[in-house]
Scaffold this motif. Structure first.
Motif, mmCIF file in Angstrom:
data_model
loop_
_atom_site.group_PDB
_atom_site.id
_atom_site.type_symbol
_atom_site.label_atom_id
_atom_site.label_comp_id
_atom_site.label_asym_id
_atom_site.label_seq_id
_atom_site.Cartn_x
_atom_site.Cartn_y
_atom_site.Cartn_z
ATOM 1 N N ARG A 138 -24.702 6.364 29.391
ATOM 2 C CA ARG A 138 -23.743 5.260 29.269
ATOM 3 C C ARG A 138 -24.442 3.912 29.385
ATOM 4 O O ARG A 138 -24.080 2.940 28.709
ATOM 5 N N LEU A 139 -25.465 3.828 30.228
ATOM 6 C CA LEU A 139 -26.178 2.574 30.425
ATOM 7 C C LEU A 139 -26.993 2.181 29.197
ATOM 8 O O LEU A 139 -27.189 0.999 28.927
ATOM 9 N N VAL A 140 -27.449 3.174 28.455
ATOM 10 C CA VAL A 140 -28.278 2.897 27.278
ATOM 11 C C VAL A 140 -27.443 2.827 26.012
ATOM 12 O O VAL A 140 -27.707 1.995 25.123
ATOM 13 N N TYR A 141 -26.403 3.676 25.897
ATOM 14 C CA TYR A 141 -25.659 3.782 24.641
ATOM 15 C C TYR A 141 -24.156 3.570 24.798
ATOM 16 O O TYR A 141 -23.387 3.925 23.909
ATOM 17 N N GLY A 142 -23.733 2.952 25.875
ATOM 18 C CA GLY A 142 -22.307 2.846 26.153
ATOM 19 C C GLY A 142 -21.609 1.603 25.631
ATOM 20 O O GLY A 142 -20.649 1.150 26.250
ATOM 21 N N GLY A 143 -22.060 1.037 24.548
ATOM 22 C CA GLY A 143 -21.364 -0.110 23.976
ATOM 23 C C GLY A 143 -22.309 -1.240 23.628
ATOM 24 O O GLY A 143 -23.524 -1.149 23.808
ATOM 25 N N PRO A 144 -21.775 -2.347 23.130
ATOM 26 C CA PRO A 144 -22.615 -3.446 22.632
ATOM 27 C C PRO A 144 -23.469 -4.107 23.706
ATOM 28 O O PRO A 144 -24.495 -4.707 23.395
ATOM 29 N N HIS A 145 -23.052 -4.020 24.973
ATOM 30 C CA HIS A 145 -23.823 -4.630 26.047
ATOM 31 C C HIS A 145 -24.758 -3.628 26.725
ATOM 32 O O HIS A 145 -25.536 -4.024 27.607
ATOM 33 N N ALA A 146 -24.659 -2.338 26.367
ATOM 34 C CA ALA A 146 -25.604 -1.360 26.900
ATOM 35 C C ALA A 146 -26.988 -1.622 26.307
ATOM 36 O O ALA A 146 -27.145 -2.419 25.365
ATOM 37 N N LEU A 147 -27.996 -0.971 26.848
ATOM 38 C CA LEU A 147 -29.368 -1.345 26.506
ATOM 39 C C LEU A 147 -29.656 -1.245 25.014
ATOM 40 O O LEU A 147 -30.252 -2.162 24.427
ATOM 41 N N ALA A 148 -29.255 -0.151 24.365
ATOM 42 C CA ALA A 148 -29.502 -0.022 22.926
ATOM 43 C C ALA A 148 -28.689 -1.041 22.135
ATOM 44 O O ALA A 148 -29.133 -1.507 21.076
ATOM 45 N N GLY A 149 -27.520 -1.412 22.635
ATOM 46 C CA GLY A 149 -26.746 -2.464 21.994
ATOM 47 C C GLY A 149 -27.450 -3.811 22.089
ATOM 48 O O GLY A 149 -27.451 -4.597 21.135
ATOM 49 N N LEU A 150 -28.085 -4.054 23.238
ATOM 50 C CA LEU A 150 -28.830 -5.299 23.410
ATOM 51 C C LEU A 150 -30.068 -5.337 22.520
ATOM 52 O O LEU A 150 -30.574 -6.418 22.209
ATOM 53 N N ALA A 151 -30.561 -4.159 22.134
ATOM 54 C CA ALA A 151 -31.687 -4.126 21.205
ATOM 55 C C ALA A 151 -31.291 -4.717 19.856
ATOM 56 O O ALA A 151 -32.103 -5.347 19.171
ATOM 57 N N ARG A 152 -30.049 -4.524 19.467
ATOM 58 C CA ARG A 152 -29.544 -5.109 18.214
ATOM 59 C C ARG A 152 -29.191 -6.584 18.367
ATOM 60 O O ARG A 152 -29.434 -7.402 17.486
ATOM 61 N N HIS A 153 -28.589 -6.903 19.523
ATOM 62 C CA HIS A 153 -28.136 -8.281 19.731
ATOM 63 C C HIS A 153 -28.111 -8.575 21.219
ATOM 64 O O HIS A 153 -27.192 -8.189 21.934
ATOM 65 N N SER A 154 -29.138 -9.257 21.686
ATOM 66 C CA SER A 154 -29.183 -9.682 23.075
ATOM 67 C C SER A 154 -28.354 -10.948 23.252
ATOM 68 O O SER A 154 -28.367 -11.835 22.399
ATOM 69 N N TYR A 155 -27.669 -11.047 24.385
ATOM 70 C CA TYR A 155 -26.824 -12.198 24.639
ATOM 71 C C TYR A 155 -27.542 -13.282 25.437
ATOM 72 O O TYR A 155 -27.103 -14.422 25.475
ATOM 73 N N GLU A 156 -28.669 -12.920 26.072
ATOM 74 C CA GLU A 156 -29.360 -13.883 26.914
ATOM 75 C C GLU A 156 -30.827 -14.059 26.548
ATOM 76 O O GLU A 156 -31.488 -14.940 27.099
ATOM 77 N N SER A 157 -31.349 -13.263 25.674
ATOM 78 C CA SER A 157 -32.744 -13.395 25.267
ATOM 79 C C SER A 157 -32.884 -14.427 24.161
ATOM 80 O O SER A 157 -32.000 -14.609 23.331
ATOM 81 N N ARG A 158 -34.027 -15.088 24.125
ATOM 82 C CA ARG A 158 -34.303 -16.033 23.058
ATOM 83 C C ARG A 158 -34.490 -15.318 21.727
ATOM 84 O O ARG A 158 -34.286 -15.900 20.666
ATOM 85 N N LEU A 159 -34.915 -14.062 21.785
ATOM 86 C CA LEU A 159 -35.013 -13.245 20.581
ATOM 87 C C LEU A 159 -33.739 -12.429 20.463
ATOM 88 O O LEU A 159 -33.360 -11.722 21.395
ATOM 89 N N GLY A 160 -33.078 -12.493 19.337
ATOM 90 C CA GLY A 160 -31.819 -11.793 19.189
ATOM 91 C C GLY A 160 -31.955 -10.297 19.071
ATOM 92 O O GLY A 160 -31.054 -9.551 19.441
ATOM 93 N N VAL A 161 -33.099 -9.821 18.564
ATOM 94 C CA VAL A 161 -33.292 -8.399 18.305
ATOM 95 C C VAL A 161 -34.546 -7.912 19.035
ATOM 96 O O VAL A 161 -35.590 -8.548 18.983
ATOM 97 N N GLN A 162 -34.412 -6.779 19.718
ATOM 98 C CA GLN A 162 -35.549 -6.100 20.351
ATOM 99 C C GLN A 162 -35.739 -4.763 19.650
ATOM 100 O O GLN A 162 -35.267 -3.727 20.103
ATOM 101 N N GLY A 163 -36.398 -4.779 18.507
ATOM 102 C CA GLY A 163 -36.490 -3.587 17.669
ATOM 103 C C GLY A 163 -37.879 -3.010 17.541
ATOM 104 O O GLY A 163 -38.137 -2.221 16.625
ATOM 105 N N ASP A 164 -38.782 -3.383 18.456
ATOM 106 C CA ASP A 164 -40.178 -2.973 18.328
ATOM 107 C C ASP A 164 -40.547 -1.786 19.198
ATOM 108 O O ASP A 164 -41.702 -1.613 19.583
#
Length: 259
Positions: free
Chosen positions: A16-42
């Motif tokens: 749930r912490l990794v895949y439980g919605g847009p704010h879960a970790l994998a969701g933040l990989a697509r679109h971070s709300y607080e990072s200067r980089l919007g995508v963490q896809g590396d």
């Protein structure tokens, strides 16, 4: 900037912490709300402790949201101490050897941030490594180098002091080289029963780090995993948080000034 989470407590899967919605970790990989980089896809990775003395480790250079193996592990692995990380490269190649967490014996380490001017002082920093730590380097990230510096400078004897010593050493080399770009970092470090987290920077803009707790767990994250802001407390800048986990899943939490 990368994003990471660390779970400490009664063994439980972190699906749930990794895949439980847009704010879960994998969701933040697509679109971070607080990072200067919007995508963490590396790349992404998972580290965990079970009945063995050394931790399990999985890393993949592909984006976390498209990694079925990471999803399976997040669903089925139940661990008292779990690290999960999604990577946004600051220059090192997108290969699995450069993905977090990093492992050394019984230790897991992960990092968000970067050493400003790293390429200018990289060779100088490797000179602070023992022969064994230099030989252990596999990738090209500042994060892996930091772990091996910790190993070379007292990790086994006093982890908190090693974190301080290595951070100070890096900052000293940066200052001698006249580097103006900041050194910013959140660190997560564990031996399976003890956990340390650092939020620090050489300027006034450290990477974000938050914590929350339940009856039988503590959770540290780069940014909140949901929109319930009342749950999440920002970790103070320039601080070292330590958590000692007991066999009954109780935790002793302490916080102190880092540098």
């Amino acid at each position: 900037m990368c994003r990471w989470l660390a779970y400490i407590g009664k063994p439980h899967s972190i699906e749930r912490l990794v895949y439980g919605g847009p704010h879960a970790l994998a969701g933040l990989a697509r679109h971070s709300y607080e990072s200067r980089l919007g995508v963490q896809g590396d790349g992404g990775g998972l580290g965990w402790y079970d009945h063995r003395s050394d931790p399990g480790l999985y890393r993949n250079a592909g984006p976390a949201w498209a990694d079925p193996n990471l999803r399976e592990l997040a669903r089925h692995v139940e661990s008292r101490m779990t690290f999960a990380h999604i990577r946004a490269s600051s220059g090192a190649p997108d290969i699995f050897l450069n993905c977090h967490p990093f492992r050394h014996g019984a230790w897991l380490f992960m990092h968000n941030g970067q050493i400003g001017g790293f390429e200018e002082i990289r060779r100088l920093l490797t000179g602070h490594l023992s022969d064994e730590s230099f030989a252990a380097l596999q990738g090209g990230t500042d994060s892996e180098l930091i772990l091996q510096l910790l190993v070379s400078h007292g990790l086994e004897e006093d982890p908190a002091e090693a974190l301080r010593r290595v951070t100070g050493m890096i900052e000293e080399e940066r200052q001698k080289a006249g580097i103006e770009e900041a050194f910013r970092a959140t660190f997560a470090l564990s031996d399976g029963w003890h956990f340390w987290a650092v939020r620090w920077s050489s300027d006034n803009e450290p990477p974000t780090l938050y914590g929350t707790a339940g009856e039988d767990y503590d959770l540290l994250v780069s940014e909140p995993l949901d929109e319930d802001v009342s749950r999440w407390k920002a970790i103070a800048p320039n601080s070292l948080l330590s958590i000692e986990l007991a066999s009954d899943w109780s935790r002793k939490v302490t916080s102190e000034t880092f540098l």
